[in-house]
Motif scaffolding. Structure first.
Motif, PDB file in Angstrom:
ATOM      1  N   LEU A 269      50.822  50.444  79.294  1.00  0.00           N
ATOM      2  CA  LEU A 269      50.670  51.846  78.891  1.00  0.00           C
ATOM      3  C   LEU A 269      49.212  52.218  78.651  1.00  0.00           C
ATOM      4  O   LEU A 269      48.776  53.321  78.995  1.00  0.00           O
ATOM      5  CB  LEU A 269      51.502  52.120  77.639  1.00  0.00           C
ATOM      6  CG  LEU A 269      53.024  52.056  77.840  1.00  0.00           C
ATOM      7  CD1 LEU A 269      53.743  52.231  76.511  1.00  0.00           C
ATOM      8  CD2 LEU A 269      53.473  53.135  78.821  1.00  0.00           C
ATOM      9  N   ASP A 339      51.229  59.296  76.094  1.00  0.00           N
ATOM     10  CA  ASP A 339      52.687  59.258  76.061  1.00  0.00           C
ATOM     11  C   ASP A 339      53.246  60.586  75.551  1.00  0.00           C
ATOM     12  O   ASP A 339      54.253  61.082  76.065  1.00  0.00           O
ATOM     13  CB  ASP A 339      53.142  58.112  75.154  1.00  0.00           C
ATOM     14  CG  ASP A 339      54.647  57.960  75.116  1.00  0.00           C
ATOM     15  OD1 ASP A 339      55.203  57.322  76.029  1.00  0.00           O
ATOM     16  OD2 ASP A 339      55.274  58.502  74.176  1.00  0.00           O
ATOM     17  N   LYS A 342      53.067  63.048  78.341  1.00  0.00           N
ATOM     18  CA  LYS A 342      54.073  62.742  79.354  1.00  0.00           C
ATOM     19  C   LYS A 342      55.481  63.113  78.883  1.00  0.00           C
ATOM     20  O   LYS A 342      56.354  63.364  79.702  1.00  0.00           O
ATOM     21  CB  LYS A 342      54.027  61.255  79.710  1.00  0.00           C
ATOM     22  CG  LYS A 342      52.827  60.862  80.559  1.00  0.00           C
ATOM     23  CD  LYS A 342      52.842  61.596  81.895  1.00  0.00           C
ATOM     24  CE  LYS A 342      51.718  61.171  82.809  1.00  0.00           C
ATOM     25  NZ  LYS A 342      51.711  61.940  84.087  1.00  0.00           N
ATOM     26  N   ARG A 343      55.690  63.121  77.575  1.00  0.00           N
ATOM     27  CA  ARG A 343      57.002  63.512  77.052  1.00  0.00           C
ATOM     28  C   ARG A 343      57.214  65.017  77.114  1.00  0.00           C
ATOM     29  O   ARG A 343      58.282  65.509  76.752  1.00  0.00           O
ATOM     30  CB  ARG A 343      57.161  63.005  75.615  1.00  0.00           C
ATOM     31  CG  ARG A 343      57.607  61.550  75.526  1.00  0.00           C
ATOM     32  CD  ARG A 343      57.896  61.154  74.084  1.00  0.00           C
ATOM     33  NE  ARG A 343      56.729  60.656  73.376  1.00  0.00           N
ATOM     34  CZ  ARG A 343      56.601  60.622  72.057  1.00  0.00           C
ATOM     35  NH1 ARG A 343      57.568  61.103  71.295  1.00  0.00           N
ATOM     36  NH2 ARG A 343      55.520  60.132  71.487  1.00  0.00           N
TER      37      ARG A 343
END
Length: 572
Positions: A269, A339, A342-343
């Motif tokens: 990640l 993240d 991206k969510r």
């Protein structure tokens, strides 16, 4: 019903009419046009700056625009009178029937004050995010209350909100936690613990040591650190997070998501986030300038992997990988926010302690770069809290070892008092929390003053029920003190939107105090003038008078709900 929004819409319609008549040019920007309460209530019920802010772009005299606009506004039946003041401000006085209608609306509208301003946009509010190395302290308490109230405020204003906790379980501090817990494990097995400097000395790790003994017996005692460190670290971290969840629960805080920093390592990640930046031309190998001011003796220029954060508003570029190839602390934070992007969140809000001020620009730069500037990132810094009791600084907690815990505060003051008082200052202003003052019953104690207003309404409602009064949603009042309360009720939806837009939940606490003040003034006036008492000689008159205090209770309850405070039914 949002009365201020309704009157602003009337102003917008009137301006559009002036454009169609050629009085104003087309294409004007109306964003700065506001409808607000006047500074002096004697000037009217509302005021607009429309003529003032449009004069320059319209290349016209503000008084001339105000005069034409006043004619349009005065033709509306909701407007009793219009007055052009000073260089072009317009003061409006509303028809008397508006206030009765407003109170009726408060009583009959489910969720009065709620807004559709957010339009369902997805907002991530990350707050608390304390290291899982011990119980939460008083600084975390303020951040937890602020973040939770902000999340509730945004939900009330029409946003789709996710409450998130970032578990800092990927750094060296969790290794220190493991070693500290291991010493308590040795203690549970009858050995003397060796709590070296830099370890966590608090008694809160004794139960963890006992739990380790119950799970492993004596099997870990003779093993080298390399054999038990990871296992004990996982065990102790899980127990600390259980403690933190319990601490948060005592404050009425529940998270939607707990995100582990450790999950970013060894999973690709971090590499994916930096690859995204690299593809945008924002990652390079370079040497940073020496620190400003006195250069440390051990500083030397070293080539590092850098993020070109200056391209997105930062002061200097930031290292993401050290010269030895290991990640900097910033690298996993970039990946974590990657993240979030991206969510699919439309907005990101981080609530940090005051000591994270240096992180603001770099984190905003990272989110800007990762989202191509499409996802705004607001970082709210929480200033320190100073605790006092009996006129002296509140002593440290023996259980924690080095600090006052969240539980210490809640056990002394209670959840509701703690939450309200933590919101009586803006987040970036220091706050003094005096246990004696926050529990005293006086006007100087804002939480008591607001709760007392709600309790007074509930008390008079119980008396009305005893007298057989059948309540009505059709109020009757005409005294200036009654109208002052109704005016304040009308301002609630506006205050909600202002507070939500600025990410400032303390505004709701301020508003509730002002509403309570107006209500108490009306109550006290009724002690002298029987016409203003809520309970009258006839049930019908009482029913009409009771509508206004009931509306006050509705709004106080809604406002306290945003703050996470339970309204009281009676004062003891």
């Amino acid at each position: 019903m949002n009365l201020f929004a309704d009157i602003r819409a009337l102003v917008m319609d009137s301006l559009a009419a002036l454009v169609s008549e050629g009085v104003l040019p087309a294409g004007l920007d109306y964003a700065a046009v506001a409808v607000e309460p006047p500074r002096d209530p004697l000037h009217g019920d509302m005021a607009t700056n429309a003529a003032m802010v449009l004069a320059k772009p319209a290349k016209s005299n503000p008084r001339e625009i105000a005069g034409k606009l006043a004619e349009k506004l005065g033709a509306d039946p909701r407007i009793e009178s219009v007055d052009v003041a000073g260089p072009g401000f317009i003061n409006l006085r509303l028809a008397d029937g508006i206030w009765s209608e407003l109170v009726g609306t408060v009583l009959t509208t489910e969720g009065y004050g709620r807004s559709r301003m957010g339009g369902g946009k997805r907002v991530n509010v990350e707050y608390v995010s304390a290291n899982p190395t011990g119980p939460m302290h008083v600084g975390h308490t303020r951040g937890a209350v602020f973040g939770d109230a902000l999340a509730s405020l945004l939900d009330f204003a029409g946003y789709d909100v996710t409450r998130e906790y970032y578990i800092n379980d990927g750094g060296a501090q969790v290794d220190v936690l493991a070693r500290s817990a291991f010493e308590r494990y040795r203690e549970a097995n009858g050995l003397n613990p060796e709590i070296a400097e830099g370890m966590y000395p608090g008694d809160y790790l004794r139960p963890v040591g006992e739990a380790l003994k119950e799970t492993y017996g004596t099997s870990l005692l003779d093993k080298p650190e390399g054999d038990w460190l990871e296992e004990v670290r996982e065990f102790a971290t899980a127990r600390m997070m259980d403690m933190i969840r319990d601490d948060l629960a005592t404050l009425g805080v529940e998270m939607d998501v707990f995100f582990s920093e450790k999950s970013l390592y060894g999973t690709g990640l971090i590499e994916a986030a930096l690859k995204e930046l690299d593809e945008k031309g924002l990652i390079y190998e370079g040497v940073l300038e020496p620190p400003k001011g006195k250069t440390p003796e051990d500083w030397e220029p070293r080539e590092q992997t850098l993020f070109r954060s200056t391209a997105h508003g930062d002061d200097v570029d930031r290292p993401v990988k050290k010269s030895d190839g290991s990640w900097t602390y910033f690298a996993p934070d970039i990946a974590y926010h990657y993240d979030k992007v991206k969510r699919g969140f439309d907005e990101i809000i981080d609530v940090f302690g005051a000591d994270h001020g240096g992180y603001v620009k770099r984190m905003k730069a990272a989110v800007s770069a990762l989202s191509d500037g499409k996802v705004p990132c607001d970082i709210k810094l929480i200033q320190l809290v100073k605790l006092f009791k009996n006129g002296e600084p509140f002593k440290m907690s023996k259980r924690a070892g080095t600090f006052v815990t969240l539980r210490d505060v809640v056990e002394q003051a209670g959840k509701d008092v703690t939450r309200f008082i933590m919101l009586t200052r803006k987040n970036d202003a220091p706050l003094d929390f005096d246990f004696d003052k926050v529990l005293e019953q006086s006007k100087d104690n804002p939480v008591f003053y607001v709760q007392y207003a709600h309790a007074r309404v509930r008390s008079v409602l119980r008396k009305a029920e005893e007298q057989g009064v059948v309540l009505t949603d059709v109020p009757r009042f005409d005294d200036p003190a009654e109208i002052a309360v109704a005016r304040k009720l009308a301002d609630f939806p506006r205050q909600v939107e202002i507070a939500a837009k600025g990410h400032e939940p303390h505004r709701i606490a301020f508003y509730l105090y002002e509403l309570a003040s107006d209500f108490h003034a009306l109550w006290n006036k009724g002690n002298e003038d029987t016409r203003l008492r809520f309970l009258q000689d006839s049930p019908e008159a009482s029913a009409a008078k009771m509508a206004l205090p009931r509306a006050v209770a509705v709004v106080i309850s809604a406002g306290l709900g945003i703050l996470g405070v339970t309204p009281v039914e009676e004062m003891r």
